[in-house]
Design an enzyme around this catalytic site. Structure first.
Site, PDB file in Angstrom:
ATOM      1  N   LYS A  71       0.808  -0.886   0.042  1.00  0.00           N
ATOM      2  CA  LYS A  71      -0.008  -0.042   0.804  1.00  0.00           C
ATOM      3  C   LYS A  71       0.863   1.306  -0.160  1.00  0.00           C
ATOM      4  CE  LYS A  71      -3.959   1.886   2.689  1.00  0.00           C
ATOM      5  NZ  LYS A  71      -4.503   1.665   3.402  1.00  0.00           N
ATOM      6  N   SER A 146      -9.566   1.550   2.664  1.00  0.00           N
ATOM      7  CA  SER A 146      -8.666   1.912   1.836  1.00  0.00           C
ATOM      8  C   SER A 146      -7.487   1.068   1.168  1.00  0.00           C
ATOM      9  CB  SER A 146      -7.625   3.210   2.983  1.00  0.00           C
ATOM     10  OG  SER A 146      -7.010   2.555   3.384  1.00  0.00           O
ATOM     11  N   SER A 170      -9.735  -1.669   7.457  1.00  0.00           N
ATOM     12  CA  SER A 170      -9.424  -0.840   5.316  1.00  0.00           C
ATOM     13  C   SER A 170      -8.417  -2.124   4.943  1.00  0.00           C
ATOM     14  CB  SER A 170      -8.531   0.135   5.418  1.00  0.00           C
ATOM     15  OG  SER A 170      -8.763   1.149   4.724  1.00  0.00           O
TER      16      SER A 170
HETATM   17  N1  GLN Z   1     -13.878   2.745   6.015  1.00  0.00           N
HETATM   18  C1  GLN Z   1     -12.688   3.395   7.322  1.00  0.00           C
HETATM   19  C2  GLN Z   1     -12.478   4.785   7.429  1.00  0.00           C
HETATM   20  O1  GLN Z   1     -12.080   5.305   5.877  1.00  0.00           O
HETATM   21  C3  GLN Z   1     -11.630   2.697   7.594  1.00  0.00           C
HETATM   22  C4  GLN Z   1     -10.267   3.368   7.272  1.00  0.00           C
HETATM   23  C5  GLN Z   1      -8.703   2.561   7.516  1.00  0.00           C
HETATM   24  O2  GLN Z   1      -8.994   1.491   7.530  1.00  0.00           O
HETATM   25  N2  GLN Z   1      -7.813   2.848   7.221  1.00  0.00           N
HETATM   26  O3  GLN Z   1     -12.250   5.194   8.456  1.00  0.00           O
END
Ligand code: GLN
Length: 465
Positions: A71, A146, A170
């Site tokens: 990532k 994400s 995420s």
């Molecule tokens: N969907 C969650 C958010 O937008 C997860 C984010 C993450 O785990 N980085 O905060």
């Protein structure tokens, strides 16, 4: 294909590391699902060195010759690390994250950096400055986020393993949407040094693979005690492949699933998994949670507050993008941050700044911390009676790209069973129940019970498929 079989092929000279890496890079260069941001220039060179190592009969690392994608918020020396943002569009770190060093030490090859929601804020890839990623199972749909590109690089069979980060689902949520495995380790098992912080009490490097065994093998490599991260473990953690016997294990499942607005297909897959566990001889008990329904609200407060503080370093002076025309330092900050950050990031910084503001004595933030403690106690106490908790990974299936642009809240809600794990500092893994677009289940275990968690998931996966 899995890590073990591919490494066997290298050792038996059925394919060279160089040949394999070339094949992988060819696929990656097509970037069919817009899942990559940067491709590594020196992967082939490294593959050649590894072939040489094999030729010279040297000791081979645990991930010998295995191509890995990362990532784009995991720092790679001399290789762009954008966080999916205009703010860091051309940023090249001067050092590697500890996880990257750990991978290299065991002879893995970093082949590409993957597309992601901007600064890991989002659940769909739609907040990326580099555009949305398509789900290989149905290209009209989001892959989740994400860590979107990382999930797709495994789901599209480009690579066997990819590293993402998980602050509130995420990795587990895109794993579920792309029908692969996603593991969120207990906080501190993997060093965060060199990983760009979003919300530092919730963030962890987390892993994608096609199967649990590859997750265990990768965990053995990436987990380490790291003096550069003061929150990392002080003693090595043992990950090993073992037989997990479900017989007589106690598993807590959700009683009143309806209050969480779970889509029918996901519900059916959840019940299918429960039936399977009963067949294994597990003792299943339905639990009514008291604080879980507040989890998204708690997450929103804690996450935004921490994010607003972590992202204050992006000011146009220390890192990345700098606005061109400005009249004063303050004007530079304002212009750089308004131009460099996308809408979702700005929304969270604004919210977090408000939650942390001293004018009301940080009332909302403190309330968030109190509720976090109640949720944590509720979940952790369950492990006095249960070995595992089982939930659906997400409440829904992936939606069509662009279809929820005006509905930020519903997007937050679908991760409710993920955020509880980060908030309560537990560990969890998402495992598909059947192939194709479908619901996955999430096994949750107590902090540092990761090895049991992974081996339980491995047994489950082997029998359900
Ligand atoms: N969907 C969650 C958010 O937008 C997860 C984010 C993450 O785990 N980085 O905060």
């Amino acid at each position: 294909m899995d890590i073990k079989s591919l490494m066997e092929k290298f050792k038996n000279r059925e394919i060279s590391v160089e040949e394999n890496t070339k094949n992988v890079l060819e696929k990656i260069k097509k970037n069919e699902f817009n899942h990559y941001i940067t491709i590594s220039e020196d992967a082939i060179e490294r593959a050649k060195e590894l072939d040489k190592k094999l030729e010279d009969n040297q000791q081979l690392g645990k991930l010998f010759g295995i191509c890995v994608t990362l990532k784009d918020n995991i720092s790679t020396k001399g290789l762009k690390t954008t966080c999916g943002s205009k703010m860091l569009e051309n940023f090249e770190p001067v050092y590697n994250a500890t996880v990257v060093e750990n991978l290299l030490k065991e002879d893995a090859i970093i082949v590409a950096k993957t597309n992601m929601d901007e600064f890991a804020m989002g659940s769909s890839s739609e907040t990326s400055y580099f555009g949305a990623v398509n789900n290989p199972l149905d290209t009209k749909r989001i892959p989740g986020g994400s860590s979107s590109g990382s999930a797709v690089s495994v789901a599209a069979n480009d690579v066997l393993i990819s590293l993402g980060t998980d602050t509130g689902g995420s990795v587990r949520q895109p794993a579920s949407y792309c029908n692969i495995v996603g593991y969120y380790p207990t906080y501190s098992l993997i060093s965060r040094y060199g990983v760009v912080s979003m919300a530092n009490t919730l963030d962890q490097v987390a892993l994608f693979a096609n199967n649990v065994e590859d997750i265990i093998k990768t965990s053995q490599v990436v987990s380490s005690c790291d003096p550069k991260d003061m929150t990392s473990i002080k003693n090595e953690y043992e990950f090993s492949i073992e037989n997990y016997d479900f017989n007589d294990k106690k598993i807590a499942v959700i009683k009143n699933l309806d209050i969480y607005d779970v889509e029918d297909v996901v519900k059916e897959d959840y019940y299918r998994a429960i039936e399977e566990l009963k067949n294994f001889g597990c003792i299943i008990e339905e639990i009514e949670f008291k604080y879980v329904k507040y989890a998204n609200a708690i997450y929103n407060v804690v996450m935004s507050s921490e994010a607003s503080s972590n992202l204050s370093r992006f000011d146009g002076i220390r890192y990345g993008y700098q606005a061109e025309n400005y009249d004063s330092i303050e004007d530079l900050f304002i212009k750089t941050r308004s131009e460099g950050f996308g809408e979702e990031v700005q929304r969270r910084i604004a919210l977090g700044t408000m939650y942390l503001s001293a004018s009301d004595g940080q009332k909302v933030y403190k309330q968030g911390l109190k509720l976090r403690k109640l949720l944590k106690d509720e979940l952790r106490n369950l492990f006095n009676d249960f070995d595992l908790i089982l939930t659906p990974t997400t409440t829904d299936l992936p939606y069509e790209i662009g279809s929820r642009n005006d509905d930020a809240l519903s997007v937050y809600d679908s991760g409710i069973f993920n955020v509880i794990v980060n908030l309560a500092t537990l560990c969890a893994i998402s495992v598909p129940v059947r192939r194709g677009l479908s619901g996955s289940v999430q096994f949750i275990a107590n902090a540092f019970d990761d090895n049991n968690l992974l081996n339980a998931a491995r047994s489950f996966e082997r029998s359900i498929r």
